[in-house]
Structures are given as structure tokens and as C-alpha cells.
Motif scaffolding. Structure first.
Motif, PDB file in Angstrom:
ATOM      1  N   ARG A  44       4.352  11.071   3.213  1.00 41.59           N
ATOM      2  CA  ARG A  44       2.873  11.077   3.180  1.00 41.59           C
ATOM      3  C   ARG A  44       2.273   9.720   2.833  1.00 41.59           C
ATOM      4  O   ARG A  44       1.061   9.581   2.710  1.00 41.59           O
ATOM      5  CB  ARG A  44       2.402  12.072   2.113  1.00 41.59           C
ATOM      6  CG  ARG A  44       2.351  13.500   2.565  1.00 41.59           C
ATOM      7  CD  ARG A  44       1.439  14.306   1.660  1.00 41.59           C
ATOM      8  NE  ARG A  44       1.817  14.157   0.257  1.00 41.59           N
ATOM      9  CZ  ARG A  44       2.674  14.964  -0.360  1.00 41.59           C
ATOM     10  NH1 ARG A  44       3.223  15.954   0.281  1.00 41.59           N
ATOM     11  NH2 ARG A  44       2.970  14.776  -1.639  1.00 41.59           N
ATOM     12  N   SER A  45       3.138   8.706   2.650  1.00 35.05           N
ATOM     13  CA  SER A  45       2.654   7.448   2.083  1.00 35.05           C
ATOM     14  C   SER A  45       2.034   6.503   3.102  1.00 35.05           C
ATOM     15  O   SER A  45       1.517   5.453   2.736  1.00 35.05           O
ATOM     16  CB  SER A  45       3.825   6.720   1.421  1.00 35.05           C
ATOM     17  OG  SER A  45       4.738   6.310   2.436  1.00 35.05           O
ATOM     18  N   GLY A  46       2.130   6.877   4.396  1.00 36.00           N
ATOM     19  CA  GLY A  46       1.621   5.979   5.420  1.00 36.00           C
ATOM     20  C   GLY A  46       2.725   5.142   6.058  1.00 36.00           C
ATOM     21  O   GLY A  46       2.478   4.378   6.991  1.00 36.00           O
ATOM     22  N   ILE A  47       3.937   5.308   5.584  1.00 40.46           N
ATOM     23  CA  ILE A  47       5.070   4.620   6.221  1.00 40.46           C
ATOM     24  C   ILE A  47       5.288   5.236   7.603  1.00 40.46           C
ATOM     25  O   ILE A  47       5.308   6.460   7.734  1.00 40.46           O
ATOM     26  CB  ILE A  47       6.321   4.755   5.320  1.00 40.46           C
ATOM     27  CG1 ILE A  47       6.206   3.764   4.160  1.00 40.46           C
ATOM     28  CG2 ILE A  47       7.611   4.527   6.099  1.00 40.46           C
ATOM     29  CD1 ILE A  47       7.328   3.803   3.193  1.00 40.46           C
ATOM     30  N   PRO A  48       5.432   4.416   8.655  1.00 37.94           N
ATOM     31  CA  PRO A  48       5.564   4.978  10.010  1.00 37.94           C
ATOM     32  C   PRO A  48       6.766   5.915  10.139  1.00 37.94           C
ATOM     33  O   PRO A  48       7.788   5.733   9.469  1.00 37.94           O
ATOM     34  CB  PRO A  48       5.757   3.731  10.882  1.00 37.94           C
ATOM     35  CG  PRO A  48       5.240   2.591  10.074  1.00 37.94           C
ATOM     36  CD  PRO A  48       5.431   2.948   8.639  1.00 37.94           C
ATOM     37  N   ALA A  49       6.623   6.906  11.035  1.00 44.67           N
ATOM     38  CA  ALA A  49       7.686   7.878  11.273  1.00 44.67           C
ATOM     39  C   ALA A  49       8.989   7.154  11.609  1.00 44.67           C
ATOM     40  O   ALA A  49       8.994   6.177  12.354  1.00 44.67           O
ATOM     41  CB  ALA A  49       7.287   8.796  12.427  1.00 44.67           C
ATOM     42  N   ASP A  53       0.836  -1.217   0.000  1.00 47.91           N
ATOM     43  CA  ASP A  53       0.000   0.000   0.000  1.00 47.91           C
ATOM     44  C   ASP A  53       0.866   1.261   0.000  1.00 47.91           C
ATOM     45  O   ASP A  53       0.606   2.199  -0.754  1.00 47.91           O
ATOM     46  CB  ASP A  53      -0.934   0.014   1.217  1.00 47.91           C
ATOM     47  CG  ASP A  53      -2.046  -1.025   1.087  1.00 47.91           C
ATOM     48  OD1 ASP A  53      -2.293  -1.497  -0.051  1.00 47.91           O
ATOM     49  OD2 ASP A  53      -2.672  -1.370   2.114  1.00 47.91           O
ATOM     50  N   ALA A  54       1.879   1.271   0.855  1.00 44.04           N
ATOM     51  CA  ALA A  54       2.723   2.466   0.959  1.00 44.04           C
ATOM     52  C   ALA A  54       3.497   2.696  -0.346  1.00 44.04           C
ATOM     53  O   ALA A  54       3.503   3.806  -0.891  1.00 44.04           O
ATOM     54  CB  ALA A  54       3.694   2.325   2.128  1.00 44.04           C
ATOM     55  N   LEU A  55       4.126   1.645  -0.860  1.00 41.43           N
ATOM     56  CA  LEU A  55       4.944   1.813  -2.074  1.00 41.43           C
ATOM     57  C   LEU A  55       4.072   2.164  -3.277  1.00 41.43           C
ATOM     58  O   LEU A  55       4.454   2.970  -4.130  1.00 41.43           O
ATOM     59  CB  LEU A  55       5.764   0.548  -2.337  1.00 41.43           C
ATOM     60  CG  LEU A  55       6.850   0.265  -1.282  1.00 41.43           C
ATOM     61  CD1 LEU A  55       7.467  -1.116  -1.494  1.00 41.43           C
ATOM     62  CD2 LEU A  55       7.941   1.318  -1.312  1.00 41.43           C
ATOM     63  N   ASN A  56       2.897   1.576  -3.315  1.00 41.19           N
ATOM     64  CA  ASN A  56       1.972   1.869  -4.410  1.00 41.19           C
ATOM     65  C   ASN A  56       1.508   3.321  -4.354  1.00 41.19           C
ATOM     66  O   ASN A  56       1.419   4.000  -5.379  1.00 41.19           O
ATOM     67  CB  ASN A  56       0.783   0.913  -4.315  1.00 41.19           C
ATOM     68  CG  ASN A  56      -0.086   0.992  -5.542  1.00 41.19           C
ATOM     69  OD1 ASN A  56       0.419   1.012  -6.651  1.00 41.19           O
ATOM     70  ND2 ASN A  56      -1.394   1.061  -5.352  1.00 41.19           N
TER      71      ASN A  56
END
Ligand code: ADP
Length: 482
Positions: free
Chosen positions: A191-196, A67-70
Motif C-alpha cells: 500500500r506504500s506506493g511502491i510499483p507492482a 516517500d514510500a519507505l516513510n
């Protein structure tokens, strides 16, 4: 005054310890932006943020990573014109080249989104009765990325995307000449949803930020693209650190393009122009040695020269420009130094090599073609990294092949021929990592391995599914089910 763009450390955008001014090489009066420069302490903070974020990301599901990479891919692709313009403005490649590179970065993230779903292991019988053996791949930990200025978004993408795909945390140190593309890419990743903390950006010098990454015990691996001399330092530092770091180096090239008597002249000229001069020759896969057999030599030189006369060298953002400026003064000085070296060595500067004046002050150099060069000359042995190519005359295919392989490098190589026999022989006998038939030496696919031999590369290949060799470590687990 525009805002100073910040570094990303542990999910926060933070000020730096100094400022990097980003200058447009097509117009040195144009300041593209100002970027916060990280120091040693901030780099250490980024490393500890990555270390803290790593365990949770290492356990994230393939779906979360997909999801994040997409999302990153979609975001990059939807902004390719805007980001391509920024890239062309700060690096000097033409606008179509800049947009193409951004699109490539988007495609790379899409590829690795899919790879996150495809990671599987193996299970098999033990040689000892009743036991089971499983082989799986795990992420490495914190990976430091040290990247060059010539592909400011594609090279970071082909390192960051697989690193994240396989569950690593990243500290990204871009080249100081191109902080704009690095910053834009980092904003998209943030902004991709990858955790801080999983992904961190530290803009700064090689000697401070780069060196801190190399020395820090919490950095498990370094992926580097740049010069041979820096690559050597990186290898030494990785081996001397405790624990030793895994490392991968992509360095220079002195890539040969052979043109045989039976080549289609038009194809050969297009391969040479594209490979040697597009992107201002600032590609590690550039064709800087044109090895031409006797029967086609004069026709090839004449047709190539005519083609060079028609190239427009100008502001990278202008429509219809074929070749943008050299990236900065120091690279231009290097190009001019090699033009002098070539002449002093006895090669003939057949065309180009002059500084050009355009509407705006910039680093404009007329693409240069040497003829009557020998493979022993420095212009045929050392990487120039500019719009300069040398024609070396060969008696026949056998001699051309020997000259092509007589180099300390081995990244890409090419041949222009209509003979299946020579094409097949060349593919088998070229001592390069990537071999092209009737194609420029530069220009590769993203779903297959990229890398070279000899002094060009060290360690595992990049790109395609081969990237997992570097970004994962293999675990062998034994079970006695009882
Ligand atoms: P180029 O200038 O051709 O891109 P370099 O090898 O000088 O090649 O630079 C590639 C990257 O390596 C850049 O990000 C640069 O800042 C970094 N770098 C340069 N010197 C060092 C060093 N001693 N340690 C770590 N990184 C370095």
C-alpha cells in the motif's frame, strides 16, 4: 473459517499451491491463520515480476523512495500494538517484546527513508591528465530474502528497507512458522506506493521456495539469516549458480558474557537474565556462556538463581509474563536434548529445565541454568537457541577472555566490570562483531552495523548506512571531457 491469506506476486494477491497453518505456541489449539504456500512455479513468477519491475525502480528518485519507505514506517508504527500482538501470538515472545520489535521495524524503515536522500557519489581527478573519474553506487537487481522465525518483522525489515532504499527489487521468503507478521508487513509495503512487482512475498519451504531463489539466474543476491547449516548450503548454491550471486549470511552465536569480580552484581544479574532468557533465549545474540571469575562466582550464581525463581513463564499474551513459550515442538525437542547432553557431559543442572503446564497447551520450558560447565562441553560450543545458559568458572580476567574467544562463533560478547582497564582491554581483544560493556549481549541499535565474525556471519554487515555495501554495487566511470 477465516480466509486463507495469499502471496503477493507482481502486485496481485494470489492463491498458493498448499496451505501453511500458523499455530500459537502459547496455545496449540489456537490457529493464528492459514497462509497460501507458494510452489516453485509461483516463486519463478515472483522473480520475473521483480525482474520486470526492477529497471523503473532503479531509476526512481530519492524522493519517491523516501516517500514510500516513510509511509511504510508510519503505517507500521501506528499499528504497533496490533502487529505486536500478532507477532507475540505466532512466535511466542511476550507482548511487550512483540510491540518493541514492531516499533523497531518502523524505525528501520524511517532510517532507510532518510538514507535514500543521502546516497551520493564521488568525483575526482584521474592519474591520467585531463580525465575525470566518478564513483557511484547502483542497485544489484532482484534480491532474495530468506529469513528466520525468531524476529519475524525486524529481520525482514532490516533486509527489505535497505534493499528498496537503494533501488533493488525484492522477493521475500519468510520462515514458515511466522507467516502472519510477514503477511502484515507485505500488505503495508503493497500500500506504500511502491510499483507492482518491486516487492513480492512468497510463503513456503526452504527446500522449494528458498531453493528456487538460490538456483534462479535472475536473482542477483541473497540475504540470509538462519542456521549455520542452511547458511553453508546457501553459500554453496550462490557460488555454483551462473552468474554467481552476491550473498550475505547471518548465522548463529555462542555469545559469552564475562562477569568479573569487580562487577556490580545487580547489573551482572540483569545482563545475564535479559541476555540469556528474554525472548525465550531464541536470539542469535543470546548470552549462552556466562563466564564468571572465582571471587564473584558463588554470589552471582545465587543471585541469578533467585532472579530466575521470580520469572513468570506463561502465555506470551498475558500481562506480566517475562518469558513466553518455546516456538514449536522441534525447537523444544532440541532444547531438551541439550539439557540431557549437558547433564551427561557432567555439568550440573543448577536450576530449571522442566516442562511446565499452563492453562493452555503450549511449549513451556522453565529457564535452565547449568553450573560447573567447561568450555569444551557441547552445551558451551553449540548453539541451543533456547532458554538455557551455562556458567563457566574462570580464575581471572585473562582466563575469562581466553574462554570467551575460544569458540567457532563471534557475533556478540559482553563483560560486566567496573574497571575501565578491563573494559577497554576487552573491547579491543574480544573476537566478536559486537561487544557490550555492562549491557546484555542481546539488544542493539538500528543505525549502526550488525554482524559478527568467524562462523557467525559471512559477507557485508547489515543495518545502518553499512547496509549499502551489500545492497549496492560500485561503478567507476571515466570521462575524457576533450
Ligand atoms: P531456523 O530454523 O533456526 O530459523 P533455518 O536455517 O532452518 O534456521 O531457516 C532459516 C530460513 O532458511 C527459513 O526461512 C528456512 O525456510 C530457510 N531454509 C531452510 N533450508 C533452506 C534451503 N535448503 N534453501 C533455502 N532456504 C532454506
Amino acid at each position: 473459517m477465516t480466509a486463507i491469506l495469499k502471496n503477493l506476486i507482481g502486485g496481485e494477491w494470489v492463491d498458493g499451491a498448499g496451505i501453511t497453518r500458523n499455530i500459537n505456541p502459547s496455545n496449540t489449539n489456537d490457529v493464528v491463520g492459514e497462509y497460501a504456500r507458494a510452489d516453485k512455479a509461483q516463486t519463478e513468477k515472483a522473480i520475473s515480476a521483480a525482474k520486470a519491475a526492477f529497471p523503473a525502480w532503479a531509476r526512481s528518485t530519492p524522493q519517491e523512495r523516501y516517500d514510500a519507505l516513510n509511509r511504510i514506517s508510519i503505517d507500521i508504527l501506528s499499528r504497533k500494538e496490533e502487529l505486536g500482538k500478532l507477532l507475540a501470538r505466532e512466535e511466542g515472545k511476550t507482548l511487550p517484546e512483540g510491540i518493541g520489535e514492531v516499533a523497531r521495524a518502523g524505525q528501520i524503515f524511517a532510517f532507510f527513508a532518510g538514507e535514500a536522500l543521502r546516497l551520493t557519489g564521488e568525483k575526482g581527478p584521474s592519474v591520467r591528465p585531463g580525465l575525470e573519474v566518478e564513483i557511484s553506487r547502483e542497485p544489484l537487481g532482484v534480491v532474495g530474502m530468506i529469513t528466520p522465525w525468531n524476529f519475524p518483522i525486524a529481520i525482514p525489515a532490516w533486509k527489505i528497507a535497505p534493499a528498496l532504499c537503494y533501488g533493488n527489487a525484492v522477493v521475500f521468503k519468510p520462515a514458515e512458522l511466522v507467516p502472519g507478521s510477514a503477511h502484515a508487513l507485505s500488505e503495508i509495503i503493497a500500500r506504500s506506493g511502491i510499483p507492482a512487482g518491486v516487492f513480492n512475498l512468497v510463503v513456503g519451504s526452504g527446500s522449494v521456495v528458498g531453493q528456487t531463489l538460490l538456483e534462479h539466474p535472475d536473482v542477483a543476491a541473497i540475504s540470509f539469516t538462519g542456521s549455520v547449516s542452511t547458511g553453508r548450503k546457501i553459500a554453496q548454491a550462490c557460488v555454483l549458480s551462473t552468474p554467481m550471486k552476491k550473498f550475505q549470511l547471518e548465522m548463529g552465536g555462542k555469545n559469552p558474557l564475562i562477569v568479573l569480580d569487580d562487577a556490580d552484581l545487580k547489573v551482572a544479574v540483569e545482563c545475564a537474565v535479559n541476555g540469556a532468557y528474554f525472548s525465550t533465549g531464541q536470539r542469535c545474540t543470546a548470552s549462552s556462556r556466562l563466564i564468571v571469575t572465582a571471587g564473584i562466582h558463588d554470589r552471582f550464581v545465587e543471585a541469578l538463581t533467585e532472579r530466575l525463581k521470580g520469572l513468570s513463564v506463561d502465555d506470551a499474551l498475558k500481562a506480566g509474563v517475562h518469558v513466553g513459550p518455546v516456538v514449536d515442538q522441534s525447537q523444544l525437542d532440541q532444547d531438551l536434548r541439550y539439557l540431557k547432553i549437558g547433564k551427561d557431559e557432567g555439568a550440573k543442572l543448577h536450576w530449571g529445565g522442566e516442562l511446565l503446564n499452563r492453562e493452555t497447551p503450549g511449549y513451556y520450558l522453565q529457564p535452565a541454568l547449568f553450573t560447573e560447565a567447561s568450555n569444551a562441553m557441547r552445551i558451551a560450543r553449540e548453539e541451543i537457541f533456547g532458554p538455557v545458559a551455562a556458567v563457566i568458572r574462570a580464575k581471572n580476567y585473562e582466563e575469562a577472555l581466553a574462554i570467551a574467544n575460544d569458540t567457532d562463533f563471534g557475533l556478540a560478547s559482553g563483560i560486566c566490570t567496573t574497571s575501565l582497564k578491563y573494559a577497554s582491554h576487552y573491547k579491543r581483544n574480544s573476537e566478536a562483531g559486537m561487544v557490550m560493556v555492562n549491557l546484555p549481549t542481546a539488544g542493539v541499535d538500528y543505525h549502526v552495523p550488525f554482524g559478527g565474525r568467524k562462523g557467525s556471519s559471512y559477507g557485508a554487515r547489515e543495518q545502518g548506512s553499512y547496509a549499502r555495501e551489500f545492497y549496492t554495487t560500485v561503478k567507476t566511470a571515466y570521462t575524457n571531457p576533450g
